[in-house]
Scaffold this active site. Structure first.
Site, PDB file in Angstrom:
ATOM      1  CG  HIS A 175      -1.943   1.078   1.192  1.00 53.62           C
ATOM      2  ND1 HIS A 175      -3.011   1.081   0.323  1.00 53.62           N
ATOM      3  CD2 HIS A 175      -2.045   2.231   1.901  1.00 53.62           C
ATOM      4  CE1 HIS A 175      -3.728   2.165   0.503  1.00 53.62           C
ATOM      5  NE2 HIS A 175      -3.167   2.881   1.459  1.00 53.62           N
TER       6      HIS A 175
ATOM      7  CE  LYS B  26      -3.646  -7.134  -8.940  1.00 57.19           C
ATOM      8  NZ  LYS B  26      -2.468  -7.475  -8.156  1.00 57.19           N
TER       9      LYS B  26
END
Ligand code: NAD
Length: 336
Positions: free
Chosen positions: A43, A124
């Site tokens: 992130h 994903k």
């Protein structure tokens, strides 16, 4: 990371910040792709990358050809033969909110001149992309994505993975692509063993899979319990499918393993429900996922949309917010 709105920057300021961001991202990319040992959360990487994208979008004159925004990230390691991909293996654009996803939907409809679109939503998988080439139904070559054009020949290593068929159920000549991943249980066991042997544990299953697949000794790969899900072909005609959802069925008929959780969605409400469902189920899956991939379902529309230099325009990844349970050695606060 600087938080001054991009619109308030001069070109010189934007250029200076972009240069620093590229240096930082390049250093993180080296840790992630070359050493399989990231020191920051994905992130953190994604937020810095996004800032660079925003700067380059607002000031196109500062874009450099070697910017991380212009290149697929992986590198090829010495010791492996190189494979040139006949069709480049690209990266994927990403969004971090439903609002950004709705913008993708609106932009895609506008580009295609359609009011409604069908999407195939998929998990994903947090692994690494592989390419598998079959000639007359026989497995002949497997490779990594590498820089998108040139990957590493890992045929011998891939032959140790049980879910990769050596012979297809039909004598097709075809290239398929998918994700090679390490199940959570195998990852936990591997790290226990690494620690017991005084070796550094892997930061996450993705890096463990990448490190396990790119081994010069195939016995090490065989010992690591890797698995695969197939989701793409560069030869749709040979496959005989006109949508992504049909293609998944065909891969299964040919003997590949596909992820069982994909779903055709017709609007943002259905997509949002899918995202909510799998955000909730994420922890209970036996493998890691880092988001949801939304793909325009008809192949003819995928072809019409085409690709940018780095990503297809017909698919996008909705990335989950940072996972607090993920273990990365340290997280760096970075400021310009
Ligand atoms: P990506 O991993 O975000 O997305 C593209 C990849 O998704 C494809 O190549 C494919 O391998 C994979 N994928 C998984 N499931 C799929 C499915 N169902 N359909 C299609 N593709 C699927 O992009 P990337 O270019 O491979 O890597 C960039 C990402 O890597 C960054 O967003 C960041 O999160 C991470 N990264 C982290 C660091 C770090 O230091 N932590 C450094 C570099 C990159």
């Amino acid at each position: 990371m600087a938080d001054q709105p991009v619109s308030e920057l001069t070109t010189t300021q934007a250029n200076q910040e972009a240069t620093q961001l590229r240096e930082q991202l390049d250093s993180w990319r080296k840790e992630y792709y070359v050493q399989d040992a990231p020191t920051v959360e994905d992130h953190t990487y994604d937020m810095h990358y996004q800032r660079l994208l925003d700067l380059e979008a607002a000031f196109p004159e500062i874009v450099t050809p070697d910017s991380p925004t212009q290149q697929v990230g992986d590198v090829t390691l010495p010791g492996f033969s190189k494979v040139t991909h006949t069709v480049p293996m690209l990266s994927m654009g990403d969004v971090f909110s439903i609002e950004e996803l709705a913008e993708f939907d609106a932009r895609t409809k506008q580009n295609l001149g359609q009011d409604e679109l069908e999407y195939n939503c998929e998990l994903k998988i947090d692994g690494l992309a592989i390419s598998l080439v079959y000639e007359n139904g026989k497995f002949v070559q497997g490779s990594t994505r590498g820089d998108g054009n040139i990957g590493e020949d890992i045929t011998a290593n891939l032959k140790t993975i049980k879910s990769i068929p050596m012979t297809l159920t039909e004598p097709l000549s075809i290239e398929v692509r998918g994700e090679c991943y390490m199940p959570k249980a195998s990852f936990a066991k591997l790290n226990e063993r690494q620690e017991a042997e005084g070796k550094t544990p892997f930061a996450n299953p993705r890096n463990a899979a990448a490190g396990s697949l790119r081994q010069l000794d195939r016995k090490v790969t065989a010992d690591r319990n890797l698995d695969t899900f197939i989701y793409y072909t560069s030869s749709f005609e040979a496959l005989g499918a006109s949508t992504q959802s049909e293609a998944l069925q065909r891969y299964q008929e040919l003997g590949f393993t596909i992820n069982p959780h994909s779903r055709v969605c017709h609007n943002m409400d259905e997509i949002k429900a899918y995202i909510d469902e799998y955000t909730g189920q994420r922890e209970s899956l036996s493998y890691g996922i880092d988001g949801i991939v939304i793909k325009v379902n008809p192949v003819s529309q995928q072809d019409e949309l085409g690709n940018t230099v780095k990503v297809p325009r017909w698919e996008i990844a909705y990335k989950f917010p940072p996972d607090e349970q993920q273990t990365v050695v340290r997280d760096i606060e970075w400021t310009v």
